[in-house]
Design a protein around this motif. Structure first.
Motif, short mmCIF file in Angstrom:
data_model
loop_
_atom_site.label_atom_id
_atom_site.label_comp_id
_atom_site.label_asym_id
_atom_site.label_seq_id
_atom_site.Cartn_x
_atom_site.Cartn_y
_atom_site.Cartn_z
N THR A 108 -32.02 -9.74 -36.05
CA THR A 108 -31.24 -8.53 -36.31
C THR A 108 -30.67 -8.57 -37.72
O THR A 108 -30.74 -7.59 -38.47
CB THR A 108 -30.12 -8.40 -35.28
N ARG A 130 -25.65 0.28 -35.68
CA ARG A 130 -25.03 0.60 -34.38
C ARG A 130 -25.90 0.08 -33.23
O ARG A 130 -25.40 -0.50 -32.27
CB ARG A 130 -24.79 2.10 -34.24
N VAL A 131 -27.20 0.31 -33.32
CA VAL A 131 -28.11 -0.18 -32.28
C VAL A 131 -28.06 -1.70 -32.23
O VAL A 131 -27.98 -2.30 -31.14
CB VAL A 131 -29.55 0.33 -32.52
#
Length: 188
Positions: free
Chosen positions: A22, A166-167
């Motif tokens: 991420t 945000r995800v």
């Protein structure tokens, strides 16, 4: 397990979404591919810091101190929750707090639960003559997976970064909760 099977399993695990992936994807999306590639040594260092001692002493440590695995999971859950909050806030504030740095990648990777799987189950033990070569190939596998996640980040560069943050924050929150629940389930 053959060396090829071991490396295929490592690549498969490295390609699954997680906190380090991420961060690499977000860095690439926000700051570009070259900035994200500068973070890869932090991932390699974080994994090696955990994996090498686990390959050498992991089974003996977990036998002697079964709580060590629980402590690592709680630390990982806390760090991932902290990252999730930072990512969520940085999506709307656009401040440097959300910037992905080498220390963040290093700490995140060090606390990544995947390191436990690599060190305790996938990579050969110190008694195996292939251990050193397999660990070297493991580093190349990390570089391969990192490159793919960084390239993914370049696909969402620009306006999509706030949404990606945000995800990512939601996914990391879910991972943190899952880690805590696994600790609670293990204590029951």
């Amino acid at each position: 397990m053959t060396q090829i099977e071991c490396l295929a399993a490592c690549l498969g695990l490295l390609m699954t979404p997680g906190p380090t992936n991420t961060l690499l994807t977000l860095s690439s999306a926000a700051d570009g591919r070259s900035a994200a590639f500068r973070l890869v040594p932090g991932e390699i260092g974080g994994y090696l810091l955990m994996v090498v001692p686990l390959v050498l002493f992991g089974n003996a440590l977990l036998t002697a101190a079964p709580a060590a695995g629980t402590i690592l999971k709680v630390a990982a859950a806390a760090w991932v929750a902290f990252l999730a909050v930072q990512l969520w806030l940085s999506a709307s504030e656009g401040i440097a707090r959300g910037r992905v740095t080498l220390p963040k990648v290093f700490i995140t990777t060090t606390l990544n639960p995947k390191a436990l799987l690599f060190g305790l189950f996938l990579l050969p033990s110190v008694q195996d003559a292939r251990m050193v070569g397999t660990v070297a190939l493991f580093v190349l596998t990390i570089c391969t997976a990192s490159t793919l996640w960084i390239c993914l980040g370049t696909l969402v560069q620009g306006n999509g970064t706030a949404v990606v943050r945000r995800v990512a924050a939601v996914l990391l929150s879910a991972l943190s909760v899952r880690l805590i629940l696994s600790v609670i389930a293990g204590q029951a």
